[in-house]
Design an enzyme around this catalytic site. Structure first.
Site, mmCIF file in Angstrom:
data_model
loop_
_atom_site.group_PDB
_atom_site.id
_atom_site.type_symbol
_atom_site.label_atom_id
_atom_site.label_comp_id
_atom_site.label_asym_id
_atom_site.label_seq_id
_atom_site.Cartn_x
_atom_site.Cartn_y
_atom_site.Cartn_z
ATOM 1 N N HIS A 285 47.784 33.403 70.187
ATOM 2 C CA HIS A 285 47.792 32.178 71.003
ATOM 3 C C HIS A 285 46.699 32.135 72.046
ATOM 4 O O HIS A 285 46.740 31.279 72.924
ATOM 5 C CB HIS A 285 49.125 32.026 71.728
ATOM 6 C CG HIS A 285 50.273 31.730 70.837
ATOM 7 N ND1 HIS A 285 50.669 30.445 70.516
ATOM 8 C CD2 HIS A 285 51.110 32.544 70.174
ATOM 9 C CE1 HIS A 285 51.712 30.502 69.711
ATOM 10 N NE2 HIS A 285 52.008 31.768 69.476
ATOM 11 N N LYS B 236 41.068 25.714 82.186
ATOM 12 C CA LYS B 236 41.611 24.376 81.938
ATOM 13 C C LYS B 236 40.917 23.324 82.811
ATOM 14 O O LYS B 236 41.060 22.134 82.597
ATOM 15 C CB LYS B 236 43.117 24.359 82.149
ATOM 16 C CG LYS B 236 43.884 25.213 81.115
ATOM 17 C CD LYS B 236 45.374 25.204 81.391
ATOM 18 C CE LYS B 236 46.158 26.222 80.554
ATOM 19 N NZ LYS B 236 46.497 25.756 79.203
ATOM 20 N N LYS C 31 49.634 21.060 83.035
ATOM 21 C CA LYS C 31 49.484 22.320 82.309
ATOM 22 C C LYS C 31 49.401 23.435 83.341
ATOM 23 O O LYS C 31 49.214 23.156 84.522
ATOM 24 C CB LYS C 31 48.227 22.307 81.436
ATOM 25 C CG LYS C 31 46.983 21.793 82.161
ATOM 26 C CD LYS C 31 45.810 21.591 81.233
ATOM 27 C CE LYS C 31 45.869 20.312 80.426
ATOM 28 N NZ LYS C 31 46.274 20.500 79.027
ATOM 29 N N ARG C 32 49.514 24.703 82.914
ATOM 30 C CA ARG C 32 49.354 25.792 83.857
ATOM 31 C C ARG C 32 47.989 25.697 84.550
ATOM 32 O O ARG C 32 47.028 25.181 83.978
ATOM 33 C CB ARG C 32 49.481 27.132 83.132
ATOM 34 C CG ARG C 32 50.906 27.483 82.782
ATOM 35 C CD ARG C 32 51.791 27.499 84.021
ATOM 36 N NE ARG C 32 51.434 28.622 84.857
ATOM 37 C CZ ARG C 32 51.972 29.834 84.764
ATOM 38 N NH1 ARG C 32 52.934 30.061 83.910
ATOM 39 N NH2 ARG C 32 51.579 30.810 85.550
ATOM 40 N N LYS D 109 52.005 15.682 73.045
ATOM 41 C CA LYS D 109 53.136 14.969 73.668
ATOM 42 C C LYS D 109 52.645 13.673 74.321
ATOM 43 O O LYS D 109 53.279 12.625 74.241
ATOM 44 C CB LYS D 109 53.814 15.864 74.718
ATOM 45 C CG LYS D 109 54.489 17.082 74.104
ATOM 46 C CD LYS D 109 54.784 18.185 75.117
ATOM 47 C CE LYS D 109 55.043 19.497 74.375
ATOM 48 N NZ LYS D 109 54.975 20.683 75.244
ATOM 49 N N THR E 255 49.377 21.665 73.671
ATOM 50 C CA THR E 255 50.448 20.883 73.039
ATOM 51 C C THR E 255 50.823 19.689 73.913
ATOM 52 O O THR E 255 51.387 18.720 73.417
ATOM 53 C CB THR E 255 51.706 21.746 72.776
ATOM 54 O OG1 THR E 255 51.951 22.551 73.926
ATOM 55 C CG2 THR E 255 51.511 22.636 71.560
HETATM 56 C C1 26V Z 1 50.080 36.275 78.793
HETATM 57 C C2 26V Z 1 50.630 36.994 79.819
HETATM 58 C C3 26V Z 1 49.843 38.101 80.377
HETATM 59 C C4 26V Z 1 50.399 38.634 81.674
HETATM 60 C C5 26V Z 1 51.902 38.761 81.644
HETATM 61 C C6 26V Z 1 52.561 37.445 81.382
HETATM 62 C C7 26V Z 1 51.914 36.689 80.272
HETATM 63 C C8 26V Z 1 52.592 35.633 79.669
HETATM 64 C C9 26V Z 1 52.030 34.923 78.643
HETATM 65 C C10 26V Z 1 50.774 35.235 78.217
HETATM 66 C C11 26V Z 1 50.159 34.549 77.061
HETATM 67 C C12 26V Z 1 49.814 33.178 77.251
HETATM 68 C C13 26V Z 1 49.317 32.640 75.949
HETATM 69 C C14 26V Z 1 49.581 31.190 75.830
HETATM 70 O O1 26V Z 1 50.482 30.644 76.441
HETATM 71 N N1 26V Z 1 48.821 30.521 75.007
HETATM 72 C C15 26V Z 1 48.975 29.086 74.797
HETATM 73 O O2 26V Z 1 49.719 28.909 73.602
HETATM 74 C C16 26V Z 1 49.934 27.549 73.322
HETATM 75 C C17 26V Z 1 50.824 27.477 72.105
HETATM 76 O O3 26V Z 1 50.149 27.943 70.991
HETATM 77 C C18 26V Z 1 48.601 26.848 73.097
HETATM 78 O O4 26V Z 1 48.852 25.490 72.873
HETATM 79 C C19 26V Z 1 47.708 27.022 74.306
HETATM 80 O O5 26V Z 1 46.436 26.485 74.030
HETATM 81 C C20 26V Z 1 47.592 28.491 74.659
HETATM 82 O O6 26V Z 1 46.906 28.653 75.878
#
Ligand code: 26V
Length: 801
Positions: free
Chosen positions: A348, A540, A534-535, A646, A642
């Site tokens: 992801h 972004k 978004k985050r 939406k 995503t």
């Molecule tokens: C990474 C970490 C690293 C530190 C600890 C906590 C934590 C939590 C989550 C993540 C991974 C984040 C990856 C993510 O959210 N990717 C998003 O995935 C979406 C669904 O596929 C996609 O639409 C977004 O473009 C993508 O940024």
């Protein structure tokens, strides 16, 4: 299900009495919600039992979707909708004199995810059930979800999200299905009488994993699947006082709180414990379930598919190996063959720094037996691949390297399928992030473009639009979202276009009411609602959006008489607590909002609102009200996105870079119906390759840009002395890592075009309609069907047209 209103009201009143022993009129909305939730869960119980029995009876292949995050949103309305009793229940409650909307709002929104990744997992749970597919979720029951965000003096402050304070009506605790998960201690292999080697453990810290199951009702099909979330508890012991307070705390901590995604995977030991905890518990319960009806492992991979949602659950790979080797006496080769045939992995993120890696020392100390297995995977990988691909490539891609366990590489090596989440993203995985592994395993790589649950994001979130669409084309699209395409026949139906505009106005008013009540800001609903939700991440580029606001502000100040199309800029975003830069951007936008919103010479022409605590529920309020969907990441950085889907399905036009799924949205709806701009992924990679990006050149060449960027440090915006300088420096001193300055002019040009185009209501609504009509292809139903066909090889019942 069939339900008569009279039966429902009797049941509900009885439920209230049984639970609270008071009359209905004395109960709070929260109590009403809790009673209603229990009742609905009971209504759904037959479906739930029948579904799992039928999967077992037919020996259906099961999918287990492992995700460290699930962001389901409130479940009351979606359960009512899927069970086909939404109208009966809401009318029943109304006739009892109750406020249905208020009851819905009393439900806590479980924030068990950070953003897109967690929400995607929840959308896929809905679709799996709605397709009648044997799909199970497996995750963590965090005691506290992602922090609650408030602003104090424009700064983000994080408060705990105590979502379980009043319990969770939807869950069932199943202590009888608990598993033991082992951490730490020592392990060695001891030869048995039969000559086999068996691990012997000494001084381990054992944790009891207790599952809490939540029913996932399918859409009008009497199917209810299970989302299983694990909670860490003290293991049963004859004498519980045996545990010290420290040991109790260590166990409690495992499932206490969700880690915020802060873009840099930091390698914290607690996070690794979380990952192994739910991977091990989930895997143990799968094997146990499999052996209820099978006597040999021979059919395991034909009956079980395990999906790894990002690298966080990768330890299911060595964990399944451990179970097969140590508990079922499998040979290594058989165990490995079963494991790789069972596992599949979705990546992801393209950001190198977000790829998970664990220091070997930490990993070995916490998971000694798992480490032995990873070592053996690594050794065999090297032995097998070095003769073909050479030392360098194999060193770069092996699970162990640079003193670290490299989770993404382990996930690729141990799975039969690896997918990206939009075509561009998948290409970039092959070309860049996982290029060496693509050379070694080209057959594993494939794309599965993300999708969203239309039932939540359109049918429930936007009732007025749903009614209008139903009136025009019937309701077939509810189960076959591509049918929305038939709406395009009405692109020249001016009456319909005006009705679309009316619907948008209703949704904008609803959002404006919320903003008025919570933030005391009055919004002009005839303005363009320009939304970025978004985050908060540098890539972004909320900063680019902020620069545009400064430009609009200065333009109005410079030309007070100029006829401008009014705008409302709407943000929703949480920043990870330790992500300093992201928090500075929040402060700057809030300071800008204060300046703009309180300037009497600006009036209704421009407003800026940063709505605190963005999450699923706020998304449901904001998205239907959007005219413009800001999807402005640096090309190549956003894996898919995503919220873009939406917003599209709710009729917003995209203002977008050619990144992630924006590319596919533009293709589906037609470029003439969106506003695209900026560097392409190739342009960005070109700069990287040549190393010749000079942010300063874009700055030097553009006096308007100089003034706008300069306003970050010249006190025009009160209260941002340090933050302004920080951002200014990130652009000019540190050479603008995300190409904000390079894209500025193209972005502004599109914003000006939007201001111009918005005034032609019919032309605008025609393009909004083109977006709605084309959005069906982004339904999660289709995405999940592709996973089922291409990766999991599981059947499903619903026929998609
Ligand atoms: C990474 C970490 C690293 C530190 C600890 C906590 C934590 C939590 C989550 C993540 C991974 C984040 C990856 C993510 O959210 N990717 C998003 O995935 C979406 C669904 O596929 C996609 O639409 C977004 O473009 C993508 O940024």
């Amino acid at each position: 299900m069939k339900l008569k209103e009279a039966k429902f009201t009797t049941d509900f009143i009885n439920e209230i009495k049984a639970m609270y022993a008071v009359d209905l009129k004395e109960t709070s909305s929260l109590e009403q919600f809790i009673a209603l939730g229990h009742l609905i869960k009971r209504y759904d119980a037959d479906n739930w039992t029948r579904t799992s029995k039928s999967y077992r009876k037919n020996d259906d292949k099961q999918v287990y979707y492992f995700s460290i995050e699930f962001l389901p949103g409130r479940l009351l309305q979606s359960n009512l909708l899927n069970l086909d009793i939404l109208d009966t229940v809401s009318s029943g409650l109304k006739n009892l004199g109750l406020d249905f909307e208020k009851i819905c709002e009393a439900e806590p929104d479980p924030g068990l995810g950070n953003g897109g990744l967690g929400r995607l997992a929840a959308c896929y749970m809905d679709s799996m059930a709605s397709l009648g597919m044997a799909g199970n979720g497996n995750g963590i029951r965090y005691r506290y979800g992602l922090f609650k965000q408030v602003f104090m003096n424009g700064y983000q402050v994080e408060l705990p999200d105590d979502w379980l304070r009043n319990g969770n009506v939807w869950e069932v605790r199943r202590e009888n299905r608990a598993c033991l998960v082992r951490f730490g201690g020592h392990v060695w292999l001891q030869e048995q009488e039969d000559g086999a080697l068996r691990p012997v453990y000494d001084h381990t810290d054992d944790v009891l994993a207790v599952p809490y199951d939540i029913g996932m009702a399918g859409y009008h099909n009497d199917v209810t699947n299970t989302l299983r979330l694990w909670s860490a508890e003290l293991p049963p012991s004859a004498d519980q006082t045996y545990y010290s307070q420290q040991q109790r705390d260590n166990i409690d901590d495992i499932t206490k709180v969700l880690y915020p995604d802060d873009s840099n995977a930091e390698g914290r030991s607690l996070r690794l414990r979380q990952e192994y905890f739910f991977s091990s518990a989930g895997m143990q319960s799968i094997v146990r379930h499999y052996f209820l009806d099978h006597t040999s492992l021979k059919y395991f991979a034909q009956k079980v598919a395990v999906h790894i949602n990002d690298t966080h659950p990768t330890l299911v790979i060595p964990e399944l190996m451990r179970i097969l080797l140590d508990e079922y006496d499998c040979s290594w080769d058989t165990a490995w063959q079963i494991t790789a045939a069972t596992m599949s992995y979705t990546n992801h993120t393209i950001m190198q720094e977000a790829l998970e890696k664990w220091p070997i020392d930490m990993f070995k100390g916490l998971l000694p037996r798992i480490y032995q297995i990873v070592e053996e995977i690594d050794r065999r990988y090297r032995v097998e691949k070095t003769p073909i691909f050479g030392d360098n490539v194999v060193d770069r891609t092996a699970p162990l390297g640079d003193g670290q366990v490299r989770m993404a590489y382990l996930a690729v090596i141990g799975s039969h399928s690896v997918n990206g989440v939009a075509p561009l993203h998948t290409e970039l995985l092959k070309k860049d992030v996982l290029a060496d592994l693509y050379r070694i395993y080209p057959e594993k790589f494939n794309n599965k473009t993300n999708g969203i649950a239309d039932r939540r994001w359109l049918e429930l979130a936007n009732r007025p639009l749903t009614k209008l669409i139903d009136h025009k084309i019937g309701t077939d699209w509810h189960s076959n979202p591509k049918q929305l395409q038939t709406l395009s026949a009405f692109e020249n139906d001016t009456e319909f276009l005006h009705q679309l505009a009316e619907v948008k106005a209703i949704n904008k008013q609803k959002l404006a009411d919320y903003v008025q009540e919570k933030m005391n800001i009055t919004l002009n609903t005839s303005a363009i609602f320009d939304v970025q939700i978004k985050r908060l991440h540098a890539y972004k580029r909320q900063l680019l959006h902020a620069l545009e606001i400064i430009r609009e502000y200065l333009d109005i100040k410079d030309h007070p008489k100029k006829d401008v199309t009014p705008r409302v800029h709407i943000f929703g975003a949480k920043a990870a607590p330790s992500y300093h830069y992201a928090k500075s951007v929040i402060k700057v936008i809030n300071a800008l909002a204060d300046l703009v919103n309180n300037d009497p010479t600006i009036g209704d022409k421009l407003k800026v609102v940063f709505i605190p605590n963005y999450g699923v529920s706020l998304g449901e309020l904001i998205i239907p009200a959007a005219d413009i969907s800001e999807q402005i990441s640096t090309a190549s950085k956003e894996a898919s996105g995503t919220s873009n889907m939406k917003l599209m399905t709710n009729g917003a036009l995209s203002l977008a870079t050619m990144d992630g799924a924006n590319i596919d949205i533009v293709k589906a709806a037609g470029a003439e119906n969106e506003y695209t701009f900026g560097l392409t992924a190739d342009d960005v990679y070109g700069y990287y390759h040549r190393g010749d990006y000079r942010a300063r050149t874009f700055y030097d060449d553009n006096p308007e840009l100089q003034r706008i960027v300069g306003s970050l440090i010249d006190n025009m915006i009160p209260g941002i002395t340090t933050e302004g300088h920080e951002i200014y420096d990130s652009l000019l001193q540190y050479n603008d890592e995300y190409f904000v300055l390079a894209d500025y002019a193209a972005y502004v040009a599109k914003q000006e075009k939007i201001s111009h185009d918005f005034n032609d209501v019919e032309a605008w609504q025609k393009r909004s309609l083109a977006n709605i009509a084309a959005s069906g292809t982004f339904s999660a139903d289709y995405a999940v069907a592709r996973y089922a066909e291409d990766i999991w090889q599981v059947p499903y019942n619903r026929i998609l047209k």
